[in-house]
Design an enzyme around this catalytic site. Structure first.
Site, mmCIF file in Angstrom:
data_model
loop_
_atom_site.group_PDB
_atom_site.id
_atom_site.type_symbol
_atom_site.label_atom_id
_atom_site.label_comp_id
_atom_site.label_asym_id
_atom_site.label_seq_id
_atom_site.Cartn_x
_atom_site.Cartn_y
_atom_site.Cartn_z
ATOM 1 C CB ALA A 107 45.512 -17.224 70.999
ATOM 2 N N GLY A 160 43.380 -21.624 69.614
ATOM 3 C CA GLY A 160 44.702 -21.820 69.052
ATOM 4 C C GLY A 160 45.101 -23.129 69.661
ATOM 5 C CD GLU A 205 43.825 -22.112 65.165
ATOM 6 O OE1 GLU A 205 44.352 -21.472 66.174
ATOM 7 O OE2 GLU A 205 43.583 -21.600 64.203
ATOM 8 C CD GLU A 250 39.733 -19.493 67.173
ATOM 9 O OE1 GLU A 250 38.437 -20.006 66.879
ATOM 10 O OE2 GLU A 250 40.947 -19.901 67.251
HETATM 11 C C1 HXC Z 1 43.306 -16.127 78.544
HETATM 12 C C2 HXC Z 1 42.011 -17.280 79.697
HETATM 13 C C3 HXC Z 1 41.931 -18.155 78.542
HETATM 14 C C4 HXC Z 1 42.526 -17.627 77.168
HETATM 15 C C5 HXC Z 1 40.794 -19.114 79.912
HETATM 16 N N1 HXC Z 1 41.339 -18.021 80.604
HETATM 17 N N2 HXC Z 1 41.150 -19.015 78.718
HETATM 18 N N3 HXC Z 1 42.924 -16.482 79.562
HETATM 19 N N4 HXC Z 1 43.157 -16.639 77.288
HETATM 20 N N5 HXC Z 1 42.329 -18.362 75.811
HETATM 21 C C6 HXC Z 1 41.177 -17.793 81.952
HETATM 22 C C7 HXC Z 1 40.218 -16.930 82.532
HETATM 23 O O1 HXC Z 1 40.319 -15.508 81.874
HETATM 24 C C8 HXC Z 1 40.467 -17.386 83.756
HETATM 25 O O2 HXC Z 1 41.437 -16.295 84.484
HETATM 26 C C9 HXC Z 1 41.084 -18.520 84.119
HETATM 27 O O3 HXC Z 1 41.218 -18.779 82.816
HETATM 28 C C10 HXC Z 1 39.530 -19.606 84.063
HETATM 29 O O4 HXC Z 1 38.662 -19.323 83.276
HETATM 30 P P1 HXC Z 1 37.210 -19.144 83.316
HETATM 31 O O5 HXC Z 1 36.504 -18.583 82.038
HETATM 32 O O6 HXC Z 1 36.950 -18.439 84.825
HETATM 33 O O7 HXC Z 1 36.703 -20.624 83.486
HETATM 34 P P2 HXC Z 1 35.402 -21.445 83.076
HETATM 35 O O8 HXC Z 1 34.074 -20.419 83.476
HETATM 36 O O9 HXC Z 1 35.457 -22.654 83.497
HETATM 37 O O10 HXC Z 1 35.590 -21.417 81.480
HETATM 38 C C11 HXC Z 1 36.570 -22.085 80.990
HETATM 39 C C12 HXC Z 1 36.548 -21.620 79.212
HETATM 40 C C13 HXC Z 1 36.648 -20.003 79.197
HETATM 41 C C14 HXC Z 1 35.348 -22.250 78.400
HETATM 42 C C15 HXC Z 1 37.757 -22.446 78.691
HETATM 43 O O11 HXC Z 1 37.724 -19.740 79.984
HETATM 44 C C16 HXC Z 1 36.683 -19.894 77.792
HETATM 45 O O12 HXC Z 1 35.802 -19.437 76.950
HETATM 46 N N6 HXC Z 1 38.105 -19.263 77.345
HETATM 47 C C17 HXC Z 1 38.409 -18.612 76.157
HETATM 48 C C18 HXC Z 1 38.190 -19.581 74.997
HETATM 49 C C19 HXC Z 1 38.493 -19.014 73.689
HETATM 50 O O13 HXC Z 1 37.868 -18.113 73.395
HETATM 51 N N7 HXC Z 1 39.652 -19.667 73.079
HETATM 52 C C20 HXC Z 1 39.947 -18.995 71.783
HETATM 53 C C21 HXC Z 1 41.115 -17.782 71.805
HETATM 54 S S1 HXC Z 1 41.283 -16.993 70.409
HETATM 55 P P3 HXC Z 1 41.052 -15.292 85.684
HETATM 56 O O14 HXC Z 1 42.161 -14.520 85.736
HETATM 57 O O15 HXC Z 1 39.848 -14.470 85.255
HETATM 58 O O16 HXC Z 1 40.554 -16.137 86.866
HETATM 59 C C22 HXC Z 1 42.447 -17.831 69.754
HETATM 60 C C23 HXC Z 1 42.996 -17.450 68.406
HETATM 61 C C24 HXC Z 1 44.290 -18.494 67.971
HETATM 62 O O17 HXC Z 1 43.042 -18.994 70.248
HETATM 63 C C25 HXC Z 1 44.824 -17.677 67.029
HETATM 64 C C26 HXC Z 1 46.304 -18.230 66.542
HETATM 65 C C27 HXC Z 1 47.216 -18.324 67.677
#
Ligand code: HXC
Length: 259
Positions: free
Chosen positions: A67, A110, A113, A133
């Site tokens: 998400a 998400g 999911e 998460e």
């Molecule tokens: C918003 C995101 C994002 C996310 C990546 N980006 N994932 N933005 N929400 N979930 C954005 C980053 O902010 C960044 O933007 C760009 O994508 C590239 O990401 P980087 O982190 O710079 O790349 P990298 O170092 O290669 O790492 C990739 C990654 C990491 C491992 C996927 O981005 C990451 O850990 N993302 C979050 C994953 C996560 O925690 N997902 C769960 C979310 S909570 P900028 O603008 O800074 O360049 C969830 C709850 C669901 O899903 C609930 C139900 C709906």
């Protein structure tokens, strides 16, 4: 809602409806517009008389990285519960035609999911599945704790939800989360071929077969989902959720307080 969409691309390929996520810069993070557009396109294909199956896909680098954290970071428990955007996810449960996820690269939170809400998953060798998460001070909120546990069992689901254990495509295949692993160059082609083969089969039997398998899989799921969702929203009452999401945006490690 009518195409063209803002965050997804759609294409009819024979009897298959292809939905591609199109926020490549954010690794296809699912914001509310995108979730609504995906569900709208799924429902349109479900009604379409010439479409027999649907494929959901991202790109080679990411199916979806979860998400959209930037959209969620400032929510309170009350605001996120009132907005209840996760209920939009539930619309996929009412799609009658088979839905296949074609997954490559990141399939997190998400995103995982959403993939698990599909009927089958075809993955590229580079796919990585996870529920990270916990790193943000929250828990999965759209079926992660429920569908994952049913698919791969308690032991591994615990490790994924509590310790951000990620599964490679080969592991996901071995543990029963996905259907096939194929080289990156061919994952979409394989998913489309599988969808095409299914789409040519008896439509009513497909519908009943899907319903019946889901029934076996989903008994008591709705109770689990409701509990999970309340708990997810409750995380937004914590300082750790604020810290976790803020730290992500500031690209630093979070400092947990346990409150
Ligand atoms: C918003 C995101 C994002 C996310 C990546 N980006 N994932 N933005 N929400 N979930 C954005 C980053 O902010 C960044 O933007 C760009 O994508 C590239 O990401 P980087 O982190 O710079 O790349 P990298 O170092 O290669 O790492 C990739 C990654 C990491 C491992 C996927 O981005 C990451 O850990 N993302 C979050 C994953 C996560 O925690 N997902 C769960 C979310 S909570 P900028 O603008 O800074 O360049 C969830 C709850 C669901 O899903 C609930 C139900 C709906």
């Amino acid at each position: 809602m009518t195409p063209p969409y803002e965050t997804i691309l759609i294409e009819d390929i024979g009897r298959v409806g292809l939905i591609r996520f199109n926020r490549p810069k954010a690794f296809n993070a699912l914001n509310s517009t995108m979730i609504a557009e995906i569900m709208d396109a799924l429902e349109a294909y479900d009604r379409h008389p010439d479409i027999g199956a649907i494929v959901l896909t991202g790109n080679e680098r990411a199916f979806a990285a979860g998400a959209d954290i930037k959209e969620m970071a400032s929510e309170s428990a009350v605001s996120i519960l009132q907005r209840d955007h996760i209920s939009t996810f539930d619309r996929i449960m009412h799609i009658r035609k088979p839905v296949i996820a074609a997954v490559s690269g990141w399939c997190l939170g998400g995103g995982n999911e959403l993939a698990m809400s599909c009927d089958m998953i075809v993955a590229s060798e580079s796919a990585l599945f996870g529920q990270p998460e916990i790193n943000l001070g929250v828990i999965p909120g759209a079926g992660g704790t429920q569908r994952l546990t049913r698919a791969i069992g308690k032991a591994l689901a615990m490790e994924m939800v509590l310790n951000d254990r990620r599964l490679t495509a080969e592991e996901a295949l071995r543990f029963g989360l996905i259907n096939h692993v194929v080289p990156v160059e061919r994952y979409l082609e394989e998913a489309l071929a599988l969808a095409q083969s299914i789409a040519e089969r008896a439509p009513l039997a497909l519908r009943f077969g899907k319903e019946a398998v889901n029934h076996a899989f989903e008994s008591f799921l709705s109770d689990g989902l409701a509990d999970e969702r309340r708990a997810f929203y409750f995380c937004f009452a914590s300082e750790d959720q604020k810290e976790g999401m803020q730290a992500f945006m500031e690209k630093r490690n979070p400092a947990w307080k346990g409150r």
